[in-house]
Design an enzyme around this catalytic site. Structure first.
Site, PDB file in Angstrom:
ATOM      1  N   ALA A 155      22.561  48.401  37.364  1.00 47.34           N
ATOM      2  CA  ALA A 155      22.802  49.711  36.757  1.00 47.34           C
ATOM      3  C   ALA A 155      21.810  49.989  35.627  1.00 47.34           C
ATOM      4  O   ALA A 155      22.188  50.371  34.516  1.00 47.34           O
ATOM      5  CB  ALA A 155      24.232  49.795  36.249  1.00 47.34           C
ATOM      6  N   HIS A 191      25.255  36.842  33.456  1.00 49.06           N
ATOM      7  CA  HIS A 191      26.261  37.041  34.517  1.00 49.06           C
ATOM      8  C   HIS A 191      25.830  36.376  35.833  1.00 49.06           C
ATOM      9  O   HIS A 191      25.438  37.040  36.797  1.00 49.06           O
ATOM     10  CB  HIS A 191      26.666  38.500  34.715  1.00 49.06           C
ATOM     11  CG  HIS A 191      25.580  39.524  34.723  1.00 49.06           C
ATOM     12  ND1 HIS A 191      24.470  39.461  35.535  1.00 49.06           N
ATOM     13  CD2 HIS A 191      25.456  40.677  34.021  1.00 49.06           C
ATOM     14  CE1 HIS A 191      23.724  40.528  35.342  1.00 49.06           C
ATOM     15  NE2 HIS A 191      24.297  41.276  34.421  1.00 49.06           N
ATOM     16  N   ASN A 195      25.443  37.524  39.770  1.00 41.77           N
ATOM     17  CA  ASN A 195      25.221  38.964  39.845  1.00 41.77           C
ATOM     18  C   ASN A 195      23.785  39.302  39.464  1.00 41.77           C
ATOM     19  O   ASN A 195      23.234  38.768  38.494  1.00 41.77           O
ATOM     20  CB  ASN A 195      26.195  39.701  38.922  1.00 41.77           C
ATOM     21  CG  ASN A 195      27.627  39.605  39.430  1.00 41.77           C
ATOM     22  OD1 ASN A 195      28.022  40.327  40.336  1.00 41.77           O
ATOM     23  ND2 ASN A 195      28.392  38.692  38.861  1.00 41.77           N
ATOM     24  N   ARG A 224      17.881  26.783  52.151  1.00 44.04           N
ATOM     25  CA  ARG A 224      16.449  26.467  52.167  1.00 44.04           C
ATOM     26  C   ARG A 224      15.722  27.058  50.956  1.00 44.04           C
ATOM     27  O   ARG A 224      14.738  26.491  50.498  1.00 44.04           O
ATOM     28  CB  ARG A 224      15.790  26.976  53.462  1.00 44.04           C
ATOM     29  CG  ARG A 224      16.240  26.233  54.707  1.00 44.04           C
ATOM     30  CD  ARG A 224      15.329  26.529  55.895  1.00 44.04           C
ATOM     31  NE  ARG A 224      15.809  25.851  57.092  1.00 44.04           N
ATOM     32  CZ  ARG A 224      16.606  26.392  57.996  1.00 44.04           C
ATOM     33  NH1 ARG A 224      17.011  27.658  57.842  1.00 44.04           N
ATOM     34  NH2 ARG A 224      17.010  25.709  59.045  1.00 44.04           N
ATOM     35  N   ASP A 266      36.718  39.228  36.480  1.00 50.35           N
ATOM     36  CA  ASP A 266      37.538  40.435  36.587  1.00 50.35           C
ATOM     37  C   ASP A 266      38.064  40.675  37.996  1.00 50.35           C
ATOM     38  O   ASP A 266      38.725  41.685  38.252  1.00 50.35           O
ATOM     39  CB  ASP A 266      36.751  41.662  36.115  1.00 50.35           C
ATOM     40  CG  ASP A 266      35.509  41.942  36.959  1.00 50.35           C
ATOM     41  OD1 ASP A 266      35.155  41.108  37.817  1.00 50.35           O
ATOM     42  OD2 ASP A 266      34.880  43.001  36.749  1.00 50.35           O
ATOM     43  N   GLY A 267      37.766  39.767  38.925  1.00 51.04           N
ATOM     44  CA  GLY A 267      38.216  39.941  40.296  1.00 51.04           C
ATOM     45  C   GLY A 267      37.328  40.855  41.111  1.00 51.04           C
ATOM     46  O   GLY A 267      37.549  41.009  42.319  1.00 51.04           O
ATOM     47  N   HIS A 320      33.498  41.219  40.167  1.00 52.16           N
ATOM     48  CA  HIS A 320      32.140  40.688  40.111  1.00 52.16           C
ATOM     49  C   HIS A 320      31.973  39.365  40.848  1.00 52.16           C
ATOM     50  O   HIS A 320      30.878  39.049  41.310  1.00 52.16           O
ATOM     51  CB  HIS A 320      31.702  40.504  38.651  1.00 52.16           C
ATOM     52  CG  HIS A 320      31.255  41.766  37.987  1.00 52.16           C
ATOM     53  ND1 HIS A 320      32.138  42.700  37.515  1.00 52.16           N
ATOM     54  CD2 HIS A 320      30.006  42.249  37.731  1.00 52.16           C
ATOM     55  CE1 HIS A 320      31.464  43.705  36.982  1.00 52.16           C
ATOM     56  NE2 HIS A 320      30.166  43.461  37.109  1.00 52.16           N
ATOM     57  N   ASP A 371      30.867  42.020  29.891  1.00 54.75           N
ATOM     58  CA  ASP A 371      29.870  42.994  30.356  1.00 54.75           C
ATOM     59  C   ASP A 371      30.500  44.383  30.365  1.00 54.75           C
ATOM     60  O   ASP A 371      30.221  45.217  31.226  1.00 54.75           O
ATOM     61  CB  ASP A 371      29.332  42.623  31.743  1.00 54.75           C
ATOM     62  CG  ASP A 371      28.059  43.386  32.130  1.00 54.75           C
ATOM     63  OD1 ASP A 371      27.415  43.963  31.233  1.00 54.75           O
ATOM     64  OD2 ASP A 371      27.717  43.418  33.330  1.00 54.75           O
ATOM     65  N   ALA A 375      28.426  48.822  37.775  1.00 53.15           N
ATOM     66  CA  ALA A 375      27.813  49.213  36.502  1.00 53.15           C
ATOM     67  C   ALA A 375      28.610  48.640  35.344  1.00 53.15           C
ATOM     68  O   ALA A 375      29.376  49.336  34.681  1.00 53.15           O
ATOM     69  CB  ALA A 375      27.737  50.736  36.414  1.00 53.15           C
TER      70      ALA A 375
END
Length: 381
Positions: free
Chosen positions: A134, A210, A213, A221, A242-243, A245, A268, A303
Site C-alpha cells: 500500500a 512484517h 508480508n 529451491r 490479526d488473522g 496478514h 501496522d 493496507a
C-alpha cells in the site's frame, strides 16, 4: 495517597516466570520493591498483570494518521492505542515525497522529545516496486545513502527504524549508514534473494518488517528472504497477528524457528484502528476498511491493519495457543530491548516505569497504567 499503589493478588508475568497471587508495587511513576506505608492496596485477584505493550510499527488509529495528521491528530491516535494497552509506541510514516517526509519527521521528533512517542519509523520510500503493497509507486526511490541521511537528520536523533529493500542500488551502503547512526535497518517490502538478504544482515540489518508480508514466499529451491531472516540469530521478526496478514501455521513457523526471544508483535495499524469501517487515506492512497480489514480501493492490496495490541495478545494466547510468557516477550520485552529501552520498560521490575496492563481470565483488557497513572481505570476495590 493515590500515586502509591500495591496491586495484589494477580498472576504477575515476570522475566523469571509467572507468579501466582503476586503483587506489583507502584510509587509515583516507577515500580518499586517495597510498599510505602501509605500505599493504596488494589485487589486484582483473578486477573493477569503484564507489562505495558510496546509497538514499534504503527501508522495511526482513532481516525488519525501519523503520516499526515496534525499534532492533535497524532496525540489522539497515540491515546487510542494507549486505551488498548500500548504504553510505548513508535510512529510510522508511509512513502511520500522526501521533503514532505522530512517535514513530518520534524513534527514527530517534537512529540518524541516530549515523551509522547518513542521515536519515528520510516517505512518507505526506499522499497521495491515489486513489493510495494500500500505504497505509492511513483514516489518510490532507491535507497541513496544521502537521502536516507536526510531523513535521519530531519528526525533530530529520534529516528528509530528505516525499512528498506536492501537489494536495490544503495541498499547495502544505506544499511551500513543506519547501523553507524544507531538506527535500526529493517528489511521489508523487498524482492531480495536469500543471498542478498544474508548480505544485508551481515551489513547490519537487524529487523524483518512484517515477516512474510510484502516479500517473496518461501520456496524450496529459492528460499528467498524469509529463510534468511528466520534462521539468523541477529534478526528480530515482526509479526502481525490479526488473522488476516498471516495464516496461523505461518505464525507458528516463525515462532518455532526464530524462538520467542526473536519475535515482536506489531499492529501496522492505520487510521481505522480503534475507530471503525469506512474510507481512509494512507499517504496519497485511498483505503476501504470493511469488517476490520483495510485494503486499497485501487488494486485491493492489504493496507496496514486495524489491529490493537490487546487483540493481538488475546489471539496469540487463545487462538494460537502460545504460552503467556512468550506472548509477553513478543509484545513487551523484545520490542523494548530492540529500541534500547529495556532499562525502563518491557518488564515488571523494580526501577522501571510503572507501565502495565491488567487482563481478566479471558485475556480481555480491564486496566492500563502508564507511568503510574491509570489510562484505563479498572474500577476495582
Amino acid at each position: 495517597m493515590g500515586s502509591r499503589k500495591v496491586l495484589a493478588g494477580a498472576r504477575v508475568v515476570l522475566p523469571t516466570g509467572i507468579v501466582h497471587d503476586g503483587r506489583v508495587i507502584v510509587d509515583g511513576t516507577r515500580i518499586v520493591g517495597a510498599a510505602p506505608a501509605d500505599a493504596d492496596v488494589v485487589d486484582v485477584s483473578g486477573h493477569w498483570l503484564v507489562p505495558g505493550f510496546v509497538d514499534i510499527h504503527n501508522h495511526g488509529g482513532g481516525g488519525a494518521s501519523f503520516t499526515s495528521g496534525t499534532v492533535e491528530d497524532v496525540l489522539h491516535g497515540i491515546h487510542t492505542h494507549r486505551l488498548h494497552g500500548t504504553t510505548t509506541l513508535v510512529a510510522s510514516t508511509v512513502t511520500g515525497d522526501m521533503d514532505f517526509l522530512a517535514q513530518r519527521a520534524g513534527l514527530l521528533s517534537e512529540l518524541a522529545e516530549q515523551g509522547d512517542i518513542a521515536g519515528i519509523h520510516f517505512e518507505g520510500p526506499f522499497i521495491s516496486p515489486c513489493r510495494k503493497g500500500a505504497h505509492s509507486e511513483e514516489l518510490l526511490r532507491d535507497p541513496d545513502p544521502a537521502e536516507v541521511r536526510k531523513l535521519i537528520d530531519a528526525a533530530r536523533g529520534r529516528a528509530r527504524m528505516v525499512t528498506l529493500a536492501t537489494e536495490l542500488p544503495g541498499g547495502i551502503d544505506s544499511v551500513r549508514l543506519l547501523a553507524e547512526h544507531g538506527v535500526i535497518a529493517a528489511i521489508g517490502h523487498t524482492d531480495a534473494t536469500y543471498e542478498q538478504t544474508v548480505e544485508a544482515i551481515d551489513a547490519g540489518a537487524t529487523v524483518a518488517t512484517h515477516l512474510f508480508n510484502a516479500m517473496p514466499t518461501l520456496g524450496h529451491r529459492a528460499p528467498g528472504p524469509i529463510a534468511a531472516l528466520l534462521e539468523d540469530e541477529r534478526i528480530t521478526v515482526e509479526l502481525i497477528d490479526d488473522g488476516t496478514h498471516l495464516h496461523p501455521a505461518a505464525l507458528q513457523l516463525a515462532f518455532h524457528r526464530a524462538g520467542a526471544g526473536r519475535v515482536t508483535f506489531i499492529t501496522d495499524a492505520m487510521d481505522a484502528a480503534g475507530f471503525g469501517d469506512g474510507r481512509y487515506m494512507l499517504g496519497p492512497l485511498e483505503v476501504e476498511v470493511s469488517e476490520g480489514v483495510a485494503r486499497l480501493v485501487e488494486g485491493g492490496s492489504i493496507a496496514g491493519s486495524t489491529l490493537t495490541l490487546d487483540r493481538a495478545f488475546k489471539r496469540a494466547v487463545t487462538v494460537d495457543r502460545l504460552p503467556v510468557a512468550d506472548v509477553v516477550a513478543a509484545i513487551s520485552a523484545n520490542p523494548a530491548r530492540l529500541l534500547g529501552m529495556d532499562d525502563r520498560i518491557g518488564s515488571l521490575e523494580p526501577g522501571k516505569d510503572a507501565d502495565l496492563v491488567l487482563l481478566d481470565h479471558q485475556f480481555d483488557l480491564k486496566g492500563v497504567m502508564r507511568r503510574g497513572e491509570w489510562v484505563v481505570d479498572p474500577q476495582l476495590g
